[in-house]
Each structure stands twice: as structure tokens, then as C-alpha cells.
Design a protein around this motif. Sequence first.
Motif, PDB file in Angstrom:
ATOM      1  N   ASP A 323       0.833  -1.198   0.000  1.00 45.72           N
ATOM      2  CA  ASP A 323       0.000   0.000   0.000  1.00 45.72           C
ATOM      3  C   ASP A 323       0.872   1.254   0.000  1.00 45.72           C
ATOM      4  O   ASP A 323       1.628   1.502   0.950  1.00 45.72           O
ATOM      5  CB  ASP A 323      -0.924   0.009   1.214  1.00 45.72           C
ATOM      6  CG  ASP A 323      -2.053   1.007   1.067  1.00 45.72           C
ATOM      7  OD1 ASP A 323      -3.095   0.616   0.498  1.00 45.72           O
ATOM      8  OD2 ASP A 323      -1.889   2.161   1.483  1.00 45.72           O
ATOM      9  N   SER A 324       0.767   2.036  -1.062  1.00 46.21           N
ATOM     10  CA  SER A 324       1.611   3.230  -1.194  1.00 46.21           C
ATOM     11  C   SER A 324       1.182   4.346  -0.253  1.00 46.21           C
ATOM     12  O   SER A 324       1.897   5.342  -0.116  1.00 46.21           O
ATOM     13  CB  SER A 324       1.565   3.734  -2.646  1.00 46.21           C
ATOM     14  OG  SER A 324       0.237   4.041  -3.033  1.00 46.21           O
ATOM     15  N   GLY A 325       0.019   4.195   0.387  1.00 47.66           N
ATOM     16  CA  GLY A 325      -0.397   5.203   1.360  1.00 47.66           C
ATOM     17  C   GLY A 325       0.516   5.266   2.567  1.00 47.66           C
ATOM     18  O   GLY A 325       0.505   6.253   3.317  1.00 47.66           O
ATOM     19  N   THR A 335      -2.221   6.846  -5.025  1.00 46.35           N
ATOM     20  CA  THR A 335      -2.466   5.698  -4.159  1.00 46.35           C
ATOM     21  C   THR A 335      -3.739   4.968  -4.549  1.00 46.35           C
ATOM     22  O   THR A 335      -3.777   3.730  -4.620  1.00 46.35           O
ATOM     23  CB  THR A 335      -2.549   6.145  -2.692  1.00 46.35           C
ATOM     24  OG1 THR A 335      -1.290   6.711  -2.296  1.00 46.35           O
ATOM     25  CG2 THR A 335      -2.886   4.985  -1.776  1.00 46.35           C
ATOM     26  N   ARG A 339      -4.149   1.122  -5.934  1.00 41.87           N
ATOM     27  CA  ARG A 339      -5.026   0.160  -5.252  1.00 41.87           C
ATOM     28  C   ARG A 339      -6.032  -0.449  -6.224  1.00 41.87           C
ATOM     29  O   ARG A 339      -6.259  -1.657  -6.215  1.00 41.87           O
ATOM     30  CB  ARG A 339      -5.759   0.866  -4.105  1.00 41.87           C
ATOM     31  CG  ARG A 339      -4.872   1.220  -2.916  1.00 41.87           C
ATOM     32  CD  ARG A 339      -5.632   2.079  -1.914  1.00 41.87           C
ATOM     33  NE  ARG A 339      -4.818   2.408  -0.747  1.00 41.87           N
ATOM     34  CZ  ARG A 339      -5.178   3.270   0.196  1.00 41.87           C
ATOM     35  NH1 ARG A 339      -6.362   3.888   0.105  1.00 41.87           N
ATOM     36  NH2 ARG A 339      -4.376   3.522   1.215  1.00 41.87           N
ATOM     37  N   CYS A 369      -1.891  -4.001   0.434  1.00 36.87           N
ATOM     38  CA  CYS A 369      -2.578  -2.993  -0.360  1.00 36.87           C
ATOM     39  C   CYS A 369      -4.062  -2.989   0.010  1.00 36.87           C
ATOM     40  O   CYS A 369      -4.720  -4.029  -0.031  1.00 36.87           O
ATOM     41  CB  CYS A 369      -2.409  -3.285  -1.858  1.00 36.87           C
ATOM     42  SG  CYS A 369      -3.196  -2.073  -2.931  1.00 36.87           S
TER      43      CYS A 369
END
Length: 472
Positions: A323-325, A335, A339, A369
Motif C-alpha cells: 500500500d503506497s499510502g 495511491t 489500489r 494494499c
Amino acid sequence: MFARGLLRQVREIGAHPQLIFVLASTQELHEKIHELANRVRELEDALRQDHNRITTEPHPLLSDDLLKIKAPLQREPPARNGNVKQEEENNPDVVDAFGSLSISLSGKTKYFGQIANSWLFLQNESGEDDDQQDNHLATLQNMLPVQILNRAAALPITTTVRPEPETVTLQSLYWYLPSVERAAELRSIYYRYAAWMYNPISQSMFDFEIWSQFYGQQLQPTGDDPQLPHRLSVMFMILAIGSLMDNNLPSYNLDAEKYHQLARAALFQNPFLDSPTISAVQALFLMTYYLFIADRHGTGSGARWAIMGLAVKLAQSIGLHRDSGRWKGVDTEETQRRRQLFWEIFTYDSWQCYTFGRPPSFALPHIDCKIPHSGVDPAEDQIFHAWKHRFVSECMNLLHDQAFGAKTPTYATVLQLDRKLRAFPVPPALQVAGFGNSEAHSTGVSETIMLTLQRHIVLAIREMSGYSTVTG
């Protein structure tokens, strides 16, 4: 003698009324145990999902010993060391399923698992498809230069040998883009008739990032942007699938295949395996989807399987499964885009593996993710996508591991999985009236062709999964 013996048993039971009560309640007791075990399992799944959002450390209430509490009572004692395999082979409650492996004299090999779609075993092997493909190729050669077709057929793997500059350039591919009116029509057809099931790129993101680049103020963009050929490939794939779904064109029309070949030629301009982009992953995903709906005889399953595998590996190489958050500097839109793309790939991979009876490509312990539309009340056009992402991650994943793995499951495990699949909640907007416990009711959601198709997919995937689990 038999009558007197039976009468004696009845009298003995009559002398012990509490025994009658126990016998009468046994079935009800077992049903209650199964109901409570399913409820415990649901609570454990919810606890595990919530806990994984906070930390990677295992929750004390999810230890192996505590997880065994809900295990069904076995009719036979646990297997002793060294006798596990023998007892499984002799146990009538083990589902016998293996699959099919074919090896031709030329060495051509193909494997389908025990749950593979039966249509795959009935593929036309008479050679008629080869003749059709030859005719198809001859017609394509009249529509596209042979250099473009060669580029579309040449997947670049290494950078040591560069393609000759005079063969195919992006400028030569721009010439095949249709007029803005026709492109807009095909885009609308794609998002109305094709994106209802899989949607790796939202229309808003497509318009902002890709449409504007090729149909904006600068019609033929120039420059050395490495993403440009990948975005052009996505553009052509939207046109290809839109043409395939256009009711005004013949079925399996050549316009669709022309755009498909152009998309491959654009993506294969340069070696992209060492420098992948999100657009490249989207293009590969759309190529797989195109091959799925364009395959009329089931003979293109090999290419579809391999291209999707490549899309999965590239998705992992750019970290879509994480998860790029969690990283600073990645904006909310990026983000959300990552996802959405990841969970579309995860879903397609799961359902494709189910079709072929082959193992899935992802393992949930390596994934954090977040589901893109996991809110309590997703938008109207995202209800189906939110449901399918949750269903695949919470149910289909267990199905692959516990029912369709190399180790055959016990019948008790199969029944538990079947109950979980059928108990998984379906939003009212996705229910088909008259099936199961659903009834006709007003959902407040716009009745569209897209929604009708989504409802029947939800019904079909749950019923087929449950049926395949029980029948093995």
C-alpha cells in the motif's frame, strides 16, 4: 424374533426418556455447532483483517491452538506420524481430484486442474482454427504494414540489441488513431459494455492521463518520455475492446484486432521489463481481457494465461501489492490508482486460475494494499467492484488454498468452505430477485445494463464456486 427384539429396544428407550431427548436433539445440536463454528470463523477473519492493518505481529487470540477449537469432531482418531498419507488415501471422506495433463508426441504439454472449465477440454483440434488464423493474418496484412505486425509479434526482452530505427516509430503508429469523434464513441462503448466486469483504469484517470495526451491540444506528442509508448498501448487497447463490443460492427471484427496489434506494437517499442510503468501493466491487463472476450474457440488460452502472468510479475516489480499510502510523497490519487489496479489484477488472476484449475499468483501474507472501495457505502458505480474485491480476498483465496491445492481436502473442509461462500453477504443492489433468499425490492440504484450483468456475475460466481467445491 426381529419384532420382539425391536419391541424390547423401544421399551428400554421408553424407560429412559432422557435418552429419547438426546437422540431427538442430536441433529439440532450438530447444526448449531456448525452455525457457531461458521460464526467464530467470520469473527476470526474480521479480527485478522483489522489486526493486520495495525501490525504484522500475530494476534494472541489467533494462535494455532485457539484456531483449532472450531474444528469439526472427527469420526476417526488423529493420524499418527508416518501414516498420514496412507490414511488420507483410505479415507472415504477425502475428495479425489487431480486434474489433466496432456503431452503430445511433439512435446507440447498442457495442464488443467480438476476444476478447470469443461470447455477447455473440448477445444477444436481439427486444424480449422489454424486456417482461420491464416486468413485472419492475410487480411490484417492488408490493413497494417508487415513491419508493424512484426513489431507486435516481437516481445523485447533485452536491451543489447536495439530495433532498427526505420522499422516502426511512434509517429507511424499515431497515424492509425481514429478521429476524435470515433475514438470518443469507442471509449464510451468500452466503459459502458466492457468495464462493468474489470476496470483496471477509471474513466476519469484515463481521460486525464491518456486521452488528453493523444486527443488534447497536442494531437501527436513528441519527446523521449518512456511512458509515451505504454500510454499509447493503453489507448489502442481501449479502442480494440470498444470495437469488439460495438454492436454496429460484426462479431470478432478485424478493426478490434487491428487496434490490438497496434497496442502490442506500441508496447513492444522498447524493452519494458526492466523499466515497467503502471501504464505498461494496464496495457498487459487489457490485452489479457481482450483475448478473453475475443477467443471464440478457447484456443487462445495459452497466450492469455502467459500475458496475465507477465502483468502479475510487473505489478509486483513496481510494488502494487504494497500500500503506497504508507509512503510519504505519494499523493492520494496515485495511491487510489495503484489500489484499484492491484485489486483488479488480483481478482482477474483468481478467477482465471479458477477457470484453468491452476494455482493463483498472489499470497495474502505478502499483501497489505488496501481495497480501493472498502467504505461502508461505496459509490453506485463501485458497488460491484467493492464486492468482488472482498469476495475474492476473503473467500476465493481460501478456496484456492484449502479446496483446490495439491493436497486433497476432507469432505468436512469442503462443506465448511461451501457454507462460507454461500453465507458471504451480497448487497441488495447486486441480488437477483427469485434466487436464494433475495426478493424483488427497490434498491434506489439506477437499473442499467451494467448492473444487470453484474448481478448475474455475482450469482454465477457464488453458485459455481460452491458447486465446484462440493463436487470437486
